[in-house]
Write a protein that holds these residues in place. Structure first.
Motif, mmCIF file in Angstrom:
data_model
loop_
_atom_site.group_PDB
_atom_site.id
_atom_site.type_symbol
_atom_site.label_atom_id
_atom_site.label_comp_id
_atom_site.label_asym_id
_atom_site.label_seq_id
_atom_site.Cartn_x
_atom_site.Cartn_y
_atom_site.Cartn_z
ATOM 1 N N ASP A 148 0.799 -1.217 0.000
ATOM 2 C CA ASP A 148 0.000 0.000 0.000
ATOM 3 C C ASP A 148 0.839 1.278 0.000
ATOM 4 N N LYS A 151 -4.724 2.670 -6.465
ATOM 5 C CA LYS A 151 -4.135 1.400 -6.062
ATOM 6 C C LYS A 151 -3.058 1.010 -7.060
ATOM 7 N N SER A 182 0.311 5.654 -1.409
ATOM 8 C CA SER A 182 0.006 6.434 -0.211
ATOM 9 C C SER A 182 0.449 7.880 -0.449
ATOM 10 N N CYS A 186 -1.146 5.048 -10.157
ATOM 11 C CA CYS A 186 -2.002 5.309 -9.001
ATOM 12 C C CYS A 186 -3.264 6.098 -9.337
#
Length: 251
Positions: free
Chosen positions: A196, A248, A200, A244
């Motif tokens: 993840d 994700k 971020s 992204c």
């Protein structure tokens, strides 16, 4: 005995065809030092270990690279590489050979990295220019030049520095070449790279997301003579989209 309907037979045949299409045998055997190693390359395994093993900790506590010495990494020969997917790299052989002698790293490793990083395009631009796509800090005197030899030496110097820092661990060194990091780096709450992280807020601030299939694609794809950017793009399970845009990194 049950009789399979034609539609089910067709579906089963398609499944077999798909499985066969998404595996390849590079003819190098399997590495006894790598967990999950297989003779065939599949989306998730290969001669230099399974992707789960190479990516240890990525889905939980942070990347904790297992150990695999560079000298034990399986790969096709340089002549095989040049004769197949690495043909664009053959014209730069003298530079790979020179850097190999200087830094004692097999030239096929250097040619493969150049193919993966720039498709062996010495004119590739960007903040990390040239064949090896490393920052100018790694050049002689820390300044980028137009010399192809300087560029190959810079990439080889960086790889060698990462190998030395990792105690000879090829997995950790290859990961570092692509921006992977372990615990203690200060990033991601000091945990190391996780699934993840790339999308971020912190990951986005640090640039283009890491390709989470990178290790598997290099160790079980490019080094096996498979074209990860072309017909063999099926290698890998994360399928990182590298942007992204959907929030994700897994398609």
């Amino acid at each position: 005995m049950a009789i399979l309907k034609p539609t089910l037979l067709t579906a089963l045949a398609a499944m077999v065809t798909t499985t066969q299409a998404q595996s390849a045998n590079p003819g190098v055997g399997s590495n006894p030092n790598a967990q999950g190693a297989t003779d065939d390359v599949t989306p998730s395994t290969g001669p230099n270990g399974s992707e789960d093993w190479l990516n240890t900790g990525l889905t939980s506590t942070g990347w904790t690279p297992p150990y695999l010495a560079l000298s034990s990494v399986l790969h096709i020969s340089l002549s095989q590489f040049y004769a197949t997917i690495g043909s664009p790299c053959a014209q730069y052989d003298q530079y790979f050979q020179s850097a190999s002698s200087k830094y004692t790293i097999d030239p096929v490793i250097l040619a493969v990295i150049a193919m993966q990083e720039s498709s062996c395009n010495a004119s590739a631009g960007g903040p990390t220019p040239g064949l090896m796509q490393v920052s100018c800090d790694n050049y002689p005197n820390g300044v980028c030049t137009d010399s192809i030899q300087d560029n190959v030496d810079a990439g080889t110097n960086y790889l060698k520095s990462q190998l030395d820092a990792a105690g000879g661990n090829a997995i950790q060194a290859f990961g570092a070449y692509n921006g992977w990091f372990t615990a203690g780096s200060g990033l991601n709450g000091d945990k190391g790279l996780t699934v993840d992280y790339p999308c971020s807020e912190e990951g986005r601030a640090n640039g283009v997301p890491q390709n989470l299939d990178y290790l598997h694609q290099v160790l079980n794809g490019w080094l096996m003579g498979l074209d990860v950017y072309g017909d063999d793009a099926w290698i890998g399970t994360y399928r990182c989209d590298q942007n992204c845009d959907d929030g994700k990194v897994i398609e």
